[in-house]
Design an enzyme around this catalytic site. Structure first.
Site, mmCIF file in Angstrom:
data_model
loop_
_atom_site.group_PDB
_atom_site.id
_atom_site.type_symbol
_atom_site.label_atom_id
_atom_site.label_comp_id
_atom_site.label_asym_id
_atom_site.label_seq_id
_atom_site.Cartn_x
_atom_site.Cartn_y
_atom_site.Cartn_z
ATOM 1 N N ASP A 1 -45.093 41.511 54.734
ATOM 2 C CA ASP A 1 -43.795 41.950 55.753
ATOM 3 C C ASP A 1 -44.271 41.734 57.061
ATOM 4 O O ASP A 1 -45.651 41.667 57.430
ATOM 5 C CB ASP A 1 -43.136 43.243 55.307
ATOM 6 C CG ASP A 1 -41.704 43.265 56.024
ATOM 7 O OD1 ASP A 1 -41.249 42.663 56.982
ATOM 8 O OD2 ASP A 1 -41.040 44.359 55.991
HETATM 9 C C1 BGC Z 1 -38.340 43.252 57.855
HETATM 10 C C2 BGC Z 1 -38.238 42.297 56.556
HETATM 11 C C3 BGC Z 1 -37.664 41.039 57.405
HETATM 12 C C4 BGC Z 1 -38.753 40.658 58.428
HETATM 13 C C5 BGC Z 1 -38.568 39.331 58.772
HETATM 14 C C6 BGC Z 1 -39.157 42.838 58.980
HETATM 15 O O1 BGC Z 1 -39.422 43.567 59.854
HETATM 16 O O2 BGC Z 1 -38.943 44.406 57.091
HETATM 17 O O3 BGC Z 1 -37.124 42.760 55.710
HETATM 18 O O4 BGC Z 1 -37.480 39.855 56.075
HETATM 19 O O5 BGC Z 1 -38.854 41.346 59.187
HETATM 20 O O6 BGC Z 1 -37.203 39.273 59.775
#
Ligand code: BGC
Length: 779
Positions: free
Chosen positions: A302
């Site tokens: 993530d």
């Molecule tokens: C979130 C994810 C997301 C990623 C990209 C993160 O902050 O937890 O769910 O896919 O950002 O946008």
């Protein structure tokens, strides 16, 4: 000899068994079916991958594992900004948050034309519940209990996103959410692993289509692996303590279902699980995901999750964070830039084996080949506009919105009849509330959606009843609000036959980094509600929110209440059709609706305590009532149970009938071991009758309880559901063919198996009702 036997016994009980329990090795796997021959499991691309890998320098390999955000950030910072130069040097494997064909093609051109090996970039984005066409938020989509609809929604989102060059979505979010304080409950399918698994698979099928290399297919990414939804206190990004049993029985199944459906990628989560961050967790990332499930795809971190190993306290510097995250199983580094900075040096110094690096690079290249990116790296800019907002997509958005609406209450009003559906005698309607005409707050995650595409509740209602019959005032803001506005709302209510109140949260109050400690109506909305109800006019409350809201006063005093979640682009038409009875509400709750925040976490599939309580009266204080597992100031039961939802019809459920009274654990386990889960172990059926005068769609649910097992099992667990249509007066016999997995559980050795047990089975309209049938599992 005796000593030897004793030693073997001690070893077997003290050493071997705990080892088995800890690793899950040697257990029966639950139903598996990693698809062979398609997508990332298509072995024919492997030769191409190997040929390319052989040509790559160490730096180019590392480049494939680096991902940056080049558009609107969806987390803190963006990592870097000198992307064009980096792409030309082969230092970037993936980008996220760019969303137009022009922009993706421009950057792709640099990768394909200027980098030494011409390896295309894969562009990712959170294509969650739509791209340009905004569907209801995932919590609303799950409330449809309609997997075929969800698959179509994901397909439609993939069609739009791929036209802009996006070939990878960071969805579905399959985290189990048991606590409404956690804002990301909005992004998932709620609290149940069975429903969550069915939804996870439906999304994957929809996004990835029948072929991953289809030009309108996008790779799915099941996230956030794993346990993210169990954050302490519902505080986003927070710590989790989850036993291996609970992890396997509740939190892992939706991920396993996504993997079995062919999900090409998995995202590792932010949270710490039992002391080890999920993004540096060899047990979940290696043992479970790779060894037990045979996952062959990419694990992406993530946002910044590799860098966050430092604040988590398991690494004191960048190189250590990289070593721990990478060796645990994170192939690609989203935005922290630490793989870019340190991975090559760690391989050179032997701290990370070359073979491990190659394995991760293989996975990324395999994904790109499987997507067909080497053959078709660009998207056709001329087809982009036409792919968006197609009429059939908009009509799907309306159907999805209608089916996501959950009618929570529809009690008789003053004239002894429920207010809904609205009668044709209703001439003048007062539409009050900050969310009646608020397009930006009808959707949460579909980033490309535009306000002008959305039809608000006000617009649709005005079209339906005529401008002259609709009196609209806001009454208050979502937060804030003045005395004058409240007074104007009361005066407006007084002029109408019926009042529609559109209240709730704004979209910034749920989703990521949007945990709440209070779950009531924000601002002065509760005041507005009470003042309007005091006028004595019939009131329908429509709640917009990313989670259930604790509104005991409303549920006591307002005759009709509908949970609308955030319904998306067709909010208005879906609501109007439903309120006027053209569509009969059929959404059902996928989360237990709390009475008060103090009840959280709240979920139906809980264990019984030794001192169980069934809705004891909190005001009673006899010793019989005192020493029970309960609050002294609140009921234990939810306001509305999981699976609950009303329709304008009434339904009658007949007795739950079972095809057998006895099952054998040994036969069930033989079926599980042979992986013949499709085989029917038992058929359960019940007659369901529409006793009302309107056609209805009913979500028939099947729950199981196992008692007498080695590990305590939930008081009910969903094992089947079916959406059926019933004409007025019609009866249908609904039969569920239950496989061995419906009777199996993760036992005291963390093996998935059936055990001798007393089994209760309900076929019911929700998790709290229905008649029970009994069967016994003998050894
Ligand atoms: C979130 C994810 C997301 C990623 C990209 C993160 O902050 O937890 O769910 O896919 O950002 O946008």
């Amino acid at each position: 000899m005796q000593r030897l036997l004793a030693a073997i016994f001690v070893y077997a009980t003290l050493v071997w068994q705990p080892l088995v329990a800890q690793t899950g090795k040697g257990r029966c796997t639950p139903p598996a079916g990693v698809p062979v021959g398609t997508g990332i499991y298509d072995l024919s691309v492997d030769a191409k991958v190997e040929a390319l890998l052989r040509k790559m320098t160490l730096e180019e390999k590392v480049g494939q594992l680096a991902q940056y955000s080049a558009g609107q950030p969806t987390g803190p910072g963006t990592g870097r900004t000198d992307y064009e130069d980096m792409i030309a040097k082969g230092q970037i494997g993936a980008l996220l948050n760019i969303a137009t064909a022009k922009d993706t093609n421009a950057l792709q051109r640099i990768a394909v034309e200027k980098s030494r090996l011409h390896v295309p970039i894969v562009f990712g984005l959170d294509v969650v519940n739509g791209f340009r066409t905004e569907f209801p938020i995932p919590l609303g989509l799950a409330s449809t209990w309609d997997t075929s609809l969800v698959e179509q929604v994901a397909r439609a989102a993939a069609r739009e996103a791929s036209a802009s060059g996006i070939r990878w979505t960071f969805a579905p979010m399959v985290d189990i959410a048991r606590d409404a304080r956690w804002g990301r409950m909005a992004e998932g399918a709620g609290e149940d692993p069975f429903l969550g698994s069915e939804m996870a698979a439906a999304y994957v099928r929809g996004y990835q289509g029948s072929r991953l290399d289809g030009s309108d297919s996008i790779a799915a990414c099941a996230k956030h692996f794993v346990g993210y939804g169990a954050a302490e206190g519902g505080r986003d990004y927070n710590t989790t303590e989850i036993s291996e049993h609970t992890l396997r029985q509740y939190y892992l199944p939706p991920f396993h279902a996504a993997v079995n459906a062919g999900a090409a990628t998995i995202m590792s989560a932010f949270n710490v699980i039992n002391g080890v961050p999920a993004s540096a967790n060899p047990f979940t990332l290696q043992q479970v995901l790779r060894k037990e499930w045979g996952f062959r795809g990419v694990v992406d971190s993530d946002w910044e999750a590799v860098g966050e190993l430092i604040p988590h306290g398991i690494a004191n510097d960048g190189p250590t964070a990289v070593r721990k995250g990478f060796l645990a199983g994170v192939d690609m580094d989203m935005t922290s830039s630490l793989y870019h900075d340190h991975l090559a040096q760690l391989v050179r110094s032997g701290q990370i084996p070359q073979e491990r690096l190659d394995e991760s690079v293989r996975r990324v290249l395999r994904l790109k080949f499987a997507l067909g990116l080497f053959d078709r790296p660009y998207t056709d800019e001329t087809r982009e506009a036409a792919a968006m907002l197609r009429p059939e997509t908009i009509s799907l958005a309306r159907t999805a919105a209608e089916r996501s609406l959950v009618l929570l209450k529809n009690s008789p009003g003053a004239n002894n009849a429920p207010i809904l559906p609205l009668s044709t005698d209703v001439h003048d309607i007062a539409l009050i509330g900050p969310l009646a005409d608020d397009p930006p707050n009808m959707e949460l995650l579909a980033k490309l959606g535009r306000n002008e595409d959305l039809i608000s509740f006000r617009a649709a209602l005005s079209k339906h009843v005529g401008e002259q019959h609709l009196f609209h005032v806001k009454g208050t803001g979502i937060t804030g609000g003045s005395e004058e506005d409240l007074a104007a709302a009361v005066a407006t209510a007084g002029k109408a036959d019926v009042v529609m109140l559109a209240l709730g949260e704004d979209t910034g109050m749920s989703g990521e980094a949007a945990s709440r400690s209070k779950l009531g109506l924000p601002g002065r909305q509760q005041e507005l509600l009470e003042k309007v109800v005091a006028t004595g006019k019939p009131v329908v409350l429509i709640l917009f929110s990313g989670r259930p809201l604790t509104l005991p006063w409303a549920f006591e005093h307002v005759p009709s209440v509908m949970a609308a979640w955030f319904p998306g682009i067709q909010s208005g038409p879906a609501l109007v059709r439903t309120l006027f009875g053209e569509s009969n509400p059929s959404g059902r709750l996928v989360v237990s609706w709390p009475r008060s925040v103090g009840q959280e976490p709240l979920y139906y599939n809980a264990l019984s305590t030794g001192r169980p309580v069934d809705n004891a009266d909190p005001t009673k204080s006899s010793s019989d009532d005192k020493y029970l597992s309960r609050y002294i100031d609140e009921q234990n039961s939810p306001q509305f149970p999981f699976g609950y939802g009303l329709s304008y019809s009434s339904l009658r459920y007949g007795a739950t009938e079972l095809s057998r009274v006895q099952l054998k654990a040994s036969s069930l386990n033989a079926m599980l071991n042979a992986r013949s889960v499709r085989e029917t172990a038992l058929t359960a059926s019940a007659e369901v009758t529409n006793t009302g005068s309107r056609a209805a769609e009913e979500v028939v649910q099947l729950y199981v309880r196992l008692q007498g097992t080695s590990v305590a099992q939930p008081v009910r667990a969903l094992k089947g559901f079916r959406r059926i249509a019933l004409a007025p007066g019609e009866t249908k016999k609904v039969a569920f063919d239950l496989g061995p997995d419906a009777f199996a559980m993760w036992n005291d050795r963390n093996l998935f198996a059936a055990e001798p047990a007393r089994v209760s089975i309900w076929i019911s309209p929700d998790s709290a009702h229905g008649t029970v049938g009994a069967v016994e599992i003998v050894p």
